[in-house]
Design a protein around this motif. Structure first.
Motif, PDB file in Angstrom:
ATOM      1  N   ALA A 263     -22.851   3.595  49.746  1.00  0.00           N
ATOM      2  CA  ALA A 263     -23.365   2.434  49.009  1.00  0.00           C
ATOM      3  C   ALA A 263     -24.799   2.121  49.416  1.00  0.00           C
ATOM      4  O   ALA A 263     -25.661   1.833  48.566  1.00  0.00           O
ATOM      5  CB  ALA A 263     -22.455   1.229  49.237  1.00  0.00           C
ATOM      6  N   ILE A 264     -25.087   2.196  50.720  1.00  0.00           N
ATOM      7  CA  ILE A 264     -26.453   1.942  51.192  1.00  0.00           C
ATOM      8  C   ILE A 264     -27.408   3.001  50.638  1.00  0.00           C
ATOM      9  O   ILE A 264     -28.509   2.686  50.154  1.00  0.00           O
ATOM     10  CB  ILE A 264     -26.481   1.927  52.727  1.00  0.00           C
ATOM     11  CG1 ILE A 264     -25.720   0.708  53.258  1.00  0.00           C
ATOM     12  CG2 ILE A 264     -27.920   1.928  53.251  1.00  0.00           C
ATOM     13  CD1 ILE A 264     -25.484   0.734  54.752  1.00  0.00           C
ATOM     14  N   ALA A 265     -27.008   4.265  50.705  1.00  0.00           N
ATOM     15  CA  ALA A 265     -27.871   5.348  50.225  1.00  0.00           C
ATOM     16  C   ALA A 265     -28.115   5.238  48.729  1.00  0.00           C
ATOM     17  O   ALA A 265     -29.235   5.472  48.247  1.00  0.00           O
ATOM     18  CB  ALA A 265     -27.235   6.697  50.576  1.00  0.00           C
ATOM     19  N   LEU A 266     -27.076   4.893  47.970  1.00  0.00           N
ATOM     20  CA  LEU A 266     -27.236   4.742  46.519  1.00  0.00           C
ATOM     21  C   LEU A 266     -28.178   3.585  46.183  1.00  0.00           C
ATOM     22  O   LEU A 266     -29.012   3.691  45.274  1.00  0.00           O
ATOM     23  CB  LEU A 266     -25.872   4.520  45.873  1.00  0.00           C
ATOM     24  CG  LEU A 266     -25.017   5.776  45.710  1.00  0.00           C
ATOM     25  CD1 LEU A 266     -23.542   5.425  45.584  1.00  0.00           C
ATOM     26  CD2 LEU A 266     -25.483   6.563  44.484  1.00  0.00           C
TER      27      LEU A 266
ATOM     28  N   GLU B 187     -13.072   6.871  35.192  1.00  0.00           N
ATOM     29  CA  GLU B 187     -12.991   7.127  33.755  1.00  0.00           C
ATOM     30  C   GLU B 187     -14.363   7.127  33.093  1.00  0.00           C
ATOM     31  O   GLU B 187     -14.523   7.627  31.983  1.00  0.00           O
ATOM     32  CB  GLU B 187     -12.116   6.070  33.083  1.00  0.00           C
ATOM     33  CG  GLU B 187     -10.696   5.989  33.611  1.00  0.00           C
ATOM     34  CD  GLU B 187      -9.875   7.218  33.278  1.00  0.00           C
ATOM     35  OE1 GLU B 187     -10.118   7.832  32.214  1.00  0.00           O
ATOM     36  OE2 GLU B 187      -8.991   7.572  34.081  1.00  0.00           O
ATOM     37  N   ARG B 188     -15.355   6.570  33.747  1.00  0.00           N
ATOM     38  CA  ARG B 188     -16.677   6.399  33.139  1.00  0.00           C
ATOM     39  C   ARG B 188     -17.757   7.285  33.759  1.00  0.00           C
ATOM     40  O   ARG B 188     -18.814   7.481  33.155  1.00  0.00           O
ATOM     41  CB  ARG B 188     -17.094   4.932  33.256  1.00  0.00           C
ATOM     42  CG  ARG B 188     -16.156   3.976  32.535  1.00  0.00           C
ATOM     43  CD  ARG B 188     -16.492   2.521  32.811  1.00  0.00           C
ATOM     44  NE  ARG B 188     -17.866   2.190  32.474  1.00  0.00           N
ATOM     45  CZ  ARG B 188     -18.450   1.037  32.779  1.00  0.00           C
ATOM     46  NH1 ARG B 188     -17.778   0.109  33.429  1.00  0.00           N
ATOM     47  NH2 ARG B 188     -19.710   0.806  32.431  1.00  0.00           N
ATOM     48  N   LEU B 189     -17.510   7.801  34.962  1.00  0.00           N
ATOM     49  CA  LEU B 189     -18.526   8.581  35.657  1.00  0.00           C
ATOM     50  C   LEU B 189     -18.115  10.052  35.658  1.00  0.00           C
ATOM     51  O   LEU B 189     -17.042  10.401  36.143  1.00  0.00           O
ATOM     52  CB  LEU B 189     -18.663   8.075  37.098  1.00  0.00           C
ATOM     53  CG  LEU B 189     -19.875   8.549  37.890  1.00  0.00           C
ATOM     54  CD1 LEU B 189     -21.163   8.031  37.256  1.00  0.00           C
ATOM     55  CD2 LEU B 189     -19.772   8.084  39.328  1.00  0.00           C
ATOM     56  N   PRO B 190     -18.940  10.947  35.119  1.00  0.00           N
ATOM     57  CA  PRO B 190     -18.584  12.374  35.103  1.00  0.00           C
ATOM     58  C   PRO B 190     -18.397  12.927  36.511  1.00  0.00           C
ATOM     59  O   PRO B 190     -19.133  12.567  37.442  1.00  0.00           O
ATOM     60  CB  PRO B 190     -19.785  13.033  34.416  1.00  0.00           C
ATOM     61  CG  PRO B 190     -20.442  11.936  33.653  1.00  0.00           C
ATOM     62  CD  PRO B 190     -20.230  10.683  34.437  1.00  0.00           C
TER      63      PRO B 190
ATOM     64  N   ARG C  55     -17.045   3.877  42.668  1.00  0.00           N
ATOM     65  CA  ARG C  55     -17.383   2.520  42.201  1.00  0.00           C
ATOM     66  C   ARG C  55     -18.849   2.196  42.482  1.00  0.00           C
ATOM     67  O   ARG C  55     -19.566   1.681  41.620  1.00  0.00           O
ATOM     68  CB  ARG C  55     -16.460   1.513  42.890  1.00  0.00           C
ATOM     69  CG  ARG C  55     -16.491   0.122  42.316  1.00  0.00           C
ATOM     70  CD  ARG C  55     -15.370  -0.710  42.909  1.00  0.00           C
ATOM     71  NE  ARG C  55     -15.330  -2.039  42.341  1.00  0.00           N
ATOM     72  CZ  ARG C  55     -14.374  -2.925  42.594  1.00  0.00           C
ATOM     73  NH1 ARG C  55     -13.368  -2.600  43.382  1.00  0.00           N
ATOM     74  NH2 ARG C  55     -14.403  -4.121  42.041  1.00  0.00           N
ATOM     75  N   SER C  56     -19.324   2.524  43.701  1.00  0.00           N
ATOM     76  CA  SER C  56     -20.728   2.273  44.041  1.00  0.00           C
ATOM     77  C   SER C  56     -21.664   3.146  43.218  1.00  0.00           C
ATOM     78  O   SER C  56     -22.725   2.693  42.776  1.00  0.00           O
ATOM     79  CB  SER C  56     -20.957   2.538  45.540  1.00  0.00           C
ATOM     80  OG  SER C  56     -20.228   1.630  46.338  1.00  0.00           O
ATOM     81  N   ALA C  57     -21.276   4.411  43.006  1.00  0.00           N
ATOM     82  CA  ALA C  57     -22.124   5.315  42.226  1.00  0.00           C
ATOM     83  C   ALA C  57     -22.318   4.801  40.809  1.00  0.00           C
ATOM     84  O   ALA C  57     -23.435   4.844  40.261  1.00  0.00           O
ATOM     85  CB  ALA C  57     -21.516   6.719  42.217  1.00  0.00           C
ATOM     86  N   LEU C  58     -21.258   4.306  40.208  1.00  0.00           N
ATOM     87  CA  LEU C  58     -21.385   3.750  38.861  1.00  0.00           C
ATOM     88  C   LEU C  58     -22.241   2.490  38.880  1.00  0.00           C
ATOM     89  O   LEU C  58     -23.097   2.291  38.012  1.00  0.00           O
ATOM     90  CB  LEU C  58     -19.998   3.456  38.289  1.00  0.00           C
ATOM     91  CG  LEU C  58     -19.963   2.962  36.843  1.00  0.00           C
ATOM     92  CD1 LEU C  58     -20.475   4.035  35.880  1.00  0.00           C
ATOM     93  CD2 LEU C  58     -18.541   2.554  36.453  1.00  0.00           C
ATOM     94  N   ALA C  59     -22.037   1.638  39.886  1.00  0.00           N
ATOM     95  CA  ALA C  59     -22.781   0.377  39.966  1.00  0.00           C
ATOM     96  C   ALA C  59     -24.280   0.611  40.108  1.00  0.00           C
ATOM     97  O   ALA C  59     -25.093  -0.138  39.549  1.00  0.00           O
ATOM     98  CB  ALA C  59     -22.261  -0.458  41.139  1.00  0.00           C
TER      99      ALA C  59
ATOM    100  N   ALA D 158     -31.745   4.801  47.031  1.00  0.00           N
ATOM    101  CA  ALA D 158     -32.215   5.815  46.072  1.00  0.00           C
ATOM    102  C   ALA D 158     -32.553   5.190  44.731  1.00  0.00           C
ATOM    103  O   ALA D 158     -33.572   5.522  44.121  1.00  0.00           O
ATOM    104  CB  ALA D 158     -31.147   6.892  45.909  1.00  0.00           C
ATOM    105  N   SER D 159     -31.724   4.269  44.268  1.00  0.00           N
ATOM    106  CA  SER D 159     -31.998   3.627  42.981  1.00  0.00           C
ATOM    107  C   SER D 159     -33.233   2.736  43.071  1.00  0.00           C
ATOM    108  O   SER D 159     -34.031   2.655  42.127  1.00  0.00           O
ATOM    109  CB  SER D 159     -30.790   2.816  42.524  1.00  0.00           C
ATOM    110  OG  SER D 159     -30.522   1.734  43.405  1.00  0.00           O
TER     111      SER D 159
END
Length: 297
Positions: free
Chosen positions: A285-288, A200-203, A167-171, A291-292
């Motif tokens: 979540a913090i790392a994502l 369903e949305r993230l490979p 969920r966090s990766a997609l967000a 990074a973003s």
């Protein structure tokens, strides 16, 4: 899945020979006895059936439940023509009215029967979708071109932690997730519920060897940052605008030695409050986020 074979006399339909003496009269049924005709939706298999059959029908790894996960599965083109969708009458009417079925047929089922299909305490919200595993993404497709963020999970086994990371990766705009094939939970059941449709949305690429996958990513131009409590750099120091793979270790043991050795940098999240560690999904979540933020300037 193996099945339990019945005794030959049951399988052939022949009754066992009577014992000597008069036959004992059948005892009258007691008040509250269950009917002999099995309910096909009953979570408990009849006593004369193999236990494996009941598990087949209720295996959480083959089910998706809850409004957001099921709607995301219905919208996924890879699921066209597969799966068995069950819904309460009001949910079925909503799906048809809002044209959310995307070619899937829906079976109207009572809510209490849906509750028997999912694990105890699971909130199905009137929707259960029995599915087959999706074919995973190819590592090369995620590796090329090298841009953005990827997440690699080193033997994370808790479905809710993995679902929260999806969920966090997609967000935060990650391009995909990489897991080891043998030591990762199925992308269904509690994981899909926690991910709220992100699976369903993230490979997701399943690989045999994570260390080998890291070398492939390095050769393609990715910067590999492993999250480790004893990392030599802070997360802020380790991250920059380069294409980045964030590697998260297991809930108890962290990164395995060979995985850590194939990272370019081991980074830690500074915790001035003095608490020794974070839940792995919170750390992800913090790392994502960091990074973003670095990649967008």
């Amino acid at each position: 899945m193996s099945s339990n074979r019945e005794r030959n006399d049951r399988k052939s339909g022949r009754k066992p020979p009577p014992r000597s003496g008069a036959a004992e009269p059948a005892k009258p049924g007691r008040k509250g006895d269950r009917a002999s005709t099995p309910d096909p939706w009953d979570a408990r298999p009849p006593r004369d059936q193999g236990r494996d059959k009941g598990r087949d029908r209720l295996d959480p790894d083959s089910l998706i439940w809850g409004r957001h996960p099921v709607l995301a599965a219905l919208a996924n083109p890879a699921r066209q023509g597969m799966g068995r969708l069950m819904a309460t009458a009001d949910r079925a009417a909503e799906l048809e009215r809002d044209r959310l079925l995307n070619g899937h047929a829906v079976e109207v089922v009572e809510a209490d029967r849906l509750a028997r299909l999912v694990p105890p305490g699971a909130v199905h919200q009137g929707l259960v979708f029995k599915v087959k595993p999706l074919e995973g993404a190819d590592l090369d497709d995620l590796a090329h071109p090298a841009r953005g963020i990827l997440v690699m999970l080193d033997q994370l086994t808790d479905p809710q932690n993995v679902g929260a990371i999806f969920r966090s990766a997609l967000a935060f705009g990650a391009r995909g997730i990489i897991v080891q094939d043998r030591h990762s939970p199925a992308l269904a059941g509690p994981l899909a519920k926690t991910a709220a449709g992100a699976t369903e949305r993230l490979p997701c690429a399943r690989v045999t060897n994570l260390s080998r996958a890291l070398r492939t990513l390095q050769e393609a131009g990715w910067h590999i940052v492993g999250l480790e409590g004893e990392g030599e750099m802070t997360l802020d120091e380790a991250l920059d605008e380069r294409p980045t793979v964030l590697v998260m270790g297991s809930e108890g043991d962290g990164l395995r030695r060979l995985v850590a050795e194939n990272c370019d940098t081991l980074a830690r999240i500074p915790m001035p409050g003095g608490f020794e560690s974070l839940n792995v999904s919170n750390a992800a979540a913090i790392a994502l986020y960091e990074a973003s933020r670095k990649q967008t300037g």
